[in-house]
Motif scaffolding. Structure first.
Motif, PDB file in Angstrom:
ATOM      1  N   SER A   1       0.807  -1.219   0.000  1.00  0.00           N
ATOM      2  CA  SER A   1       0.000   0.000   0.000  1.00  0.00           C
ATOM      3  C   SER A   1       0.845   1.276   0.000  1.00  0.00           C
ATOM      4  O   SER A   1       0.317   2.360  -0.147  1.00  0.00           O
ATOM      5  CB  SER A   1      -0.932   0.010   1.223  1.00  0.00           C
ATOM      6  N   ARG A   2       2.156   1.137   0.140  1.00  0.00           N
ATOM      7  CA  ARG A   2       3.041   2.314   0.172  1.00  0.00           C
ATOM      8  C   ARG A   2       3.200   2.880  -1.231  1.00  0.00           C
ATOM      9  O   ARG A   2       3.476   2.178  -2.180  1.00  0.00           O
ATOM     10  CB  ARG A   2       4.410   1.930   0.729  1.00  0.00           C
ATOM     11  N   ARG A   3       3.046   4.193  -1.347  1.00  0.00           N
ATOM     12  CA  ARG A   3       3.191   4.877  -2.629  1.00  0.00           C
ATOM     13  C   ARG A   3       4.169   6.044  -2.464  1.00  0.00           C
ATOM     14  O   ARG A   3       4.258   6.646  -1.411  1.00  0.00           O
ATOM     15  CB  ARG A   3       1.853   5.451  -3.103  1.00  0.00           C
ATOM     16  N   GLY A   4       4.886   6.381  -3.530  1.00  0.00           N
ATOM     17  CA  GLY A   4       5.731   7.556  -3.518  1.00  0.00           C
ATOM     18  C   GLY A   4       7.139   7.288  -3.030  1.00  0.00           C
ATOM     19  O   GLY A   4       7.536   6.159  -2.788  1.00  0.00           O
ATOM     20  N   PRO A   5       7.907   8.381  -2.865  1.00  0.00           N
ATOM     21  CA  PRO A   5       9.318   8.248  -2.476  1.00  0.00           C
ATOM     22  C   PRO A   5       9.472   7.864  -1.007  1.00  0.00           C
ATOM     23  O   PRO A   5       8.540   7.982  -0.213  1.00  0.00           O
ATOM     24  CB  PRO A   5       9.884   9.651  -2.734  1.00  0.00           C
ATOM     25  N   LEU A   6      10.670   7.444  -0.661  1.00  0.00           N
ATOM     26  CA  LEU A   6      10.997   7.090   0.711  1.00  0.00           C
ATOM     27  C   LEU A   6      10.931   8.337   1.591  1.00  0.00           C
ATOM     28  O   LEU A   6      11.557   9.346   1.284  1.00  0.00           O
ATOM     29  CB  LEU A   6      12.400   6.488   0.781  1.00  0.00           C
ATOM     30  N   ILE A   7      10.158   8.269   2.675  1.00  0.00           N
ATOM     31  CA  ILE A   7      10.100   9.361   3.648  1.00  0.00           C
ATOM     32  C   ILE A   7      10.402   8.775   5.013  1.00  0.00           C
ATOM     33  O   ILE A   7       9.739   7.845   5.475  1.00  0.00           O
ATOM     34  CB  ILE A   7       8.732  10.058   3.647  1.00  0.00           C
ATOM     35  N   VAL A   8      11.436   9.314   5.639  1.00  0.00           N
ATOM     36  CA  VAL A   8      11.839   8.893   6.978  1.00  0.00           C
ATOM     37  C   VAL A   8      11.319   9.946   7.943  1.00  0.00           C
ATOM     38  O   VAL A   8      11.510  11.148   7.724  1.00  0.00           O
ATOM     39  CB  VAL A   8      13.381   8.771   7.077  1.00  0.00           C
ATOM     40  N   GLU A   9      10.649   9.504   9.011  1.00  0.00           N
ATOM     41  CA  GLU A   9      10.035  10.433   9.957  1.00  0.00           C
ATOM     42  C   GLU A   9      10.772  10.444  11.289  1.00  0.00           C
ATOM     43  O   GLU A   9      11.495   9.504  11.609  1.00  0.00           O
ATOM     44  CB  GLU A   9       8.570  10.052  10.189  1.00  0.00           C
TER      45      GLU A   9
END
Length: 169
Positions: A49-57
């Motif tokens: 279900s993950r879409r788009g670029p890698l985002i680290v929070e």
């Protein structure tokens, strides 16, 4: 998907610390530069279900300074950096980080005397990544007996860093 054999972190952290004598030769001063970034080439396994670029929070870095450091003047191009004079520790809270961002912390240190520190303590880096798994585990079914309620099979993975340390050169 297979299970990751080794762990390659999604965050890189490149610290550089150096010390030199002041112009009059009476004391030492120091410089610190810390470059941080996200890298997609990691051993994480992402949810379908993950879409788009890698985002680290929630990216944060704790920087302990050697005891001989009297004070530090630090600045960052992203996030907030706070130096605790009493504990000789700085905390840099970057927040969200993607592959295009290049946060950098720079600063100077004032050292007591002219003796170089014996060693530089390791930095501690923390982060989390939603919809990712370091182990590759997934839930394929959910069964509850003795209950009238029929649960919805929904699973959300979150990968957290734990105690990840980076050594200073």
């Amino acid at each position: 998907p297979g299970v990751a054999q080794g762990f390659s972190p999604p965050v890189y952290c490149q610290p550089q610390l150096g010390y030199g004598e002041t112009k009059d030769g009476s004391t030492l001063d120091g410089r610190i530069t810390l470059n941080v970034g996200a890298r997609s080439i990691s051993s994480l396994i992402f949810s379908a279900s993950r879409r788009g670029p890698l985002i680290v929070e929630d990216v944060a870095i704790v920087i302990p300074f050697p005891k001989v450091v009297r004070t530090a003047n630090l600045s960052a191009n992203m996030g907030i950096v706070v130096y605790d004079e009493a504990g000789k520790v700085a905390k840099w809270v970057i927040g969200k980080l993607d592959e295009k961002m290049r946060p950098q912390l720079t600063g100077t240190m004032v050292v007591d005397g002219i003796r170089r520190p014996d060693e530089n303590p390791p930095l501690t880096v923390t982060w989390k990544i939603p919809l990712a798994s370091a182990s590759g585990l997934s839930v394929s079914g959910l069964s509850i007996s003795g209950e009238r309620y029929k649960p919805y099979k929904g699973v959300r993975n979150i990968t957290k860093s734990g105690r990840f340390q980076v050594r200073c050169v």
